[in-house]
Scaffold this active site. Structure first.
Site, PDB file in Angstrom:
ATOM      1  N   GLU A 102       0.836  -1.202   0.000  1.00 52.06           N
ATOM      2  CA  GLU A 102       0.000   0.000   0.000  1.00 52.06           C
ATOM      3  C   GLU A 102       0.872   1.253   0.000  1.00 52.06           C
ATOM      4  O   GLU A 102       0.572   2.221  -0.717  1.00 52.06           O
ATOM      5  CB  GLU A 102      -0.922   0.012   1.224  1.00 52.06           C
ATOM      6  CG  GLU A 102      -1.815  -1.212   1.346  1.00 52.06           C
ATOM      7  CD  GLU A 102      -1.214  -2.286   2.236  1.00 52.06           C
ATOM      8  OE1 GLU A 102      -1.964  -2.905   3.010  1.00 52.06           O
ATOM      9  OE2 GLU A 102       0.023  -2.505   2.161  1.00 52.06           O
ATOM     10  N   CYS A 131       0.431   1.748   7.263  1.00 51.53           N
ATOM     11  CA  CYS A 131      -0.240   1.955   5.977  1.00 51.53           C
ATOM     12  C   CYS A 131      -1.621   2.568   6.162  1.00 51.53           C
ATOM     13  O   CYS A 131      -2.073   3.363   5.331  1.00 51.53           O
ATOM     14  CB  CYS A 131      -0.336   0.640   5.215  1.00 51.53           C
ATOM     15  SG  CYS A 131       1.250   0.047   4.583  1.00 51.53           S
TER      16      CYS A 131
END
Length: 216
Positions: A102, A131
């Site tokens: 991500e 993230c």
């Protein structure tokens, strides 16, 4: 508190005349398949992960987990760097070489000057806390993931999921339908664009080879 999120189960295959229809993945499945494909580029020996950022059904960026540019990959060494250093689970992010999928996708969008506010992130693994903070700061509004993190620290895993909810990000766990997996396998295991036969299961898929109107 136990985090709650939406789980989309795989429905049973349909039967009867409708079951002969050509199966197409829905949009969430389509983009999750792209995330799974991105994961094939991962160099992590522990949890290969892929991510795709999407808005208005358009792919904005992709990412997979791997080392920083110019740094050796665990796949090159043949051993997980963190495990080789014998670092405990609770301190693994202090020494892990990998940038998460991500985060790499968000960085790719930033390098290209692509805003991702209002986007959905499709990822093969539920996001970690780091993230999650990156996605919240970038104004991501939805996360669709395939597999929960499931570390030895379940309380931490639940806290990570709860953090996504607290950030106002919709969280959906998606399981690909068996028909979708079979359809994807059909395209991956063989040359994709070889001319199809006239019918498959009674369904016309293209003009007959003798058709004068046939397009190459």
């Amino acid at each position: 508190m136990t985090a709650k999120h939406t789980r989309v189960p795989a429905p049973s295959p349909r039967s009867g005349p409708a079951s002969r229809e050509l199966h197409r993945p829905d949009w969430d499945e389509y983009f999750l398949l792209l995330a799974k494909l991105a994961a094939t580029r991962s160099t992590c020996l522990s949890r290969p992960t892929g991510a795709v950022i999407v808005r208005d059904r358009q792919v904005l960026a992709t990412g997979y987990n791997g080392s920083m540019p110019g740094v050796a990959h665990c796949s090159d060494d043949g051993r997980c760097f963190r495990r080789r250093m014998r670092v405990a689970e609770d301190g693994k992010y202090d020494v892990c070489r990998a940038i998460h999928a991500e985060a790499n996708a968000i960085a790719q969008a930033a390098r290209s000057g692509v805003a991702i506010a209002g986007a959905t992130v499709y990822t093969t693994l539920s996001p970690c806390f780091i993230c999650t903070k990156l996605m919240a700061s970038a104004r991501v509004v939805r996360v669709v993931f395939e597999h929960e993190y499931e570390s030895p620290d379940r309380e931490r895993d639940e806290a990570w999921l709860e953090a996504i909810k607290e950030a106002g990000i919709e969280l959906v766990q998606l399981q690909l339908r068996p028909q979708t997996v079979a359809r994807a396998r059909q395209f991956v295991q063989a040359v994709t664009s070889v001319r199809c036969p006239l019918t498959v299961g009674g369904l016309p898929l293209g003009p007959a080879p003798s058709d004068p109107e046939e397009n190459s």
